[in-house]
Design an enzyme around this catalytic site. Sequence first.
Site, PDB file in Angstrom:
ATOM      1  N   LYS A 270      -0.285   7.661  41.245  1.00  0.00           N
ATOM      2  CA  LYS A 270      -1.620   7.274  41.205  1.00  0.00           C
ATOM      3  C   LYS A 270      -1.953   6.063  39.907  1.00  0.00           C
ATOM      4  O   LYS A 270      -2.693   5.247  40.413  1.00  0.00           O
ATOM      5  CB  LYS A 270      -2.363   8.490  40.469  1.00  0.00           C
ATOM      6  CG  LYS A 270      -3.927   8.362  41.004  1.00  0.00           C
ATOM      7  CD  LYS A 270      -4.703   7.893  39.700  1.00  0.00           C
ATOM      8  CE  LYS A 270      -6.065   7.779  39.720  1.00  0.00           C
ATOM      9  NZ  LYS A 270      -6.603   7.380  38.185  1.00  0.00           N
ATOM     10  N   ASP A 289      -6.846   9.857  43.485  1.00  0.00           N
ATOM     11  CA  ASP A 289      -7.076  10.998  42.473  1.00  0.00           C
ATOM     12  C   ASP A 289      -7.856  12.010  42.967  1.00  0.00           C
ATOM     13  O   ASP A 289      -7.992  12.330  44.216  1.00  0.00           O
ATOM     14  CB  ASP A 289      -7.917  10.020  41.291  1.00  0.00           C
ATOM     15  CG  ASP A 289      -9.320   9.825  41.757  1.00  0.00           C
ATOM     16  OD1 ASP A 289      -9.623  10.141  42.783  1.00  0.00           O
ATOM     17  OD2 ASP A 289      -9.994   9.291  40.879  1.00  0.00           O
TER      18      ASP A 289
END
Length: 347
Positions: A270, A289
């Site tokens: 991420k 996310d």
Amino acid sequence: MRQTVKALKPMIEGFIETNGELSLKRTLKSGQAFRWRLTNDGTDWVGVVRNTHVVQLTQQPDGKHIHYRVLNGHEDNDHNQEIKPTVKGRKRLKTSDESDGENPKDQYFYSQLISDYLRLDVNLTDLYDKWSKSDDKFAAIAVNMSGVRVLRQNFAETLFSFICSSNNNINRIEKMIETLCQKYGKVLYESHPELGTIHSFPEITRLAEESVEPELKKLGFGYRSAFIHRSAKTICDEYKCPEKWSQELAQMPYSEARQALQRLPGVGPKVADCIALMALNHLESVPVDVHVFKIAQHMYLPHLKKNKSLTHKSYQEIGDFFRSKFGPNAGWAQAVLFCADLKQFKQ
DNA sequence: GTTTGACCTGG
DNA sequence: CAGGTCAAA
């Protein structure tokens, strides 16, 4: 006294035409940048551009123009400007060192500097139209979510900011980043009436110094202290000029850049995608996310509802889905949906 | 190659 | 729990 001195210098300010394709609020306060602050009773945004220029931005009532003012334009802060990645077919802004005689402190220079940061060279209407045609759900959301732009941000600041972001809340993330700047950054502007002294984001070489980790621990950075220091050290050990690495990452294909970034401690899928999207111009990067995960579950991939949390597999699936649906700028489309999902922007 | 817990800190 | 990552099953 200082105020008097400043007042004698010419004020650097002007207007930038945006064709209605920029919402400052949705762009500066949607979680991609952490250091923009609302001032002057909620009318002006103040932040740092190119890690050198303290800039005040104001959205005009017509919504189609931005007024800018360079607060530290009279200072000699142009000597260490970073060289941003070059976009193919697009002329890179000159830095003062290579401006071959042209005065870097004129209006054209600054409006270009800010336009570059805001990525105003990208026609957002065309992108929204394209995404809306390929997805009705996006179309429905986008009509109330115009002007969301992916900023062209500084590499080091993006890297370390998002290392701080993992398993953390926005409030503390912002405080930690501000602490980093105050402790290890340079003074860019003193005594702002509301914001105090404004610092640059630290150099990577500074964060690589041995004293940093214990100091950050003492400052409440927790286990991220080691991530920050070790990542900085890893970069400095391999590259004499850390900025050179970011240029290489920007040149190489997205998947390779992503893989290279993930060798850094504290940088997983991420965070690597955030850096790729926001600092390396890899617009196909889709940071997934928990927000995007939920969006994907409810809007596009209902079979993921059985998953309690993100796995590497579902992460990849969501990114690939966005890329197949929205194309080479999928990360930008994701940014629009992400922004719409934020509490502060809900109707 | 997947999946599960622990993890600094603070509101 | 919070805008994940890491290391050990």
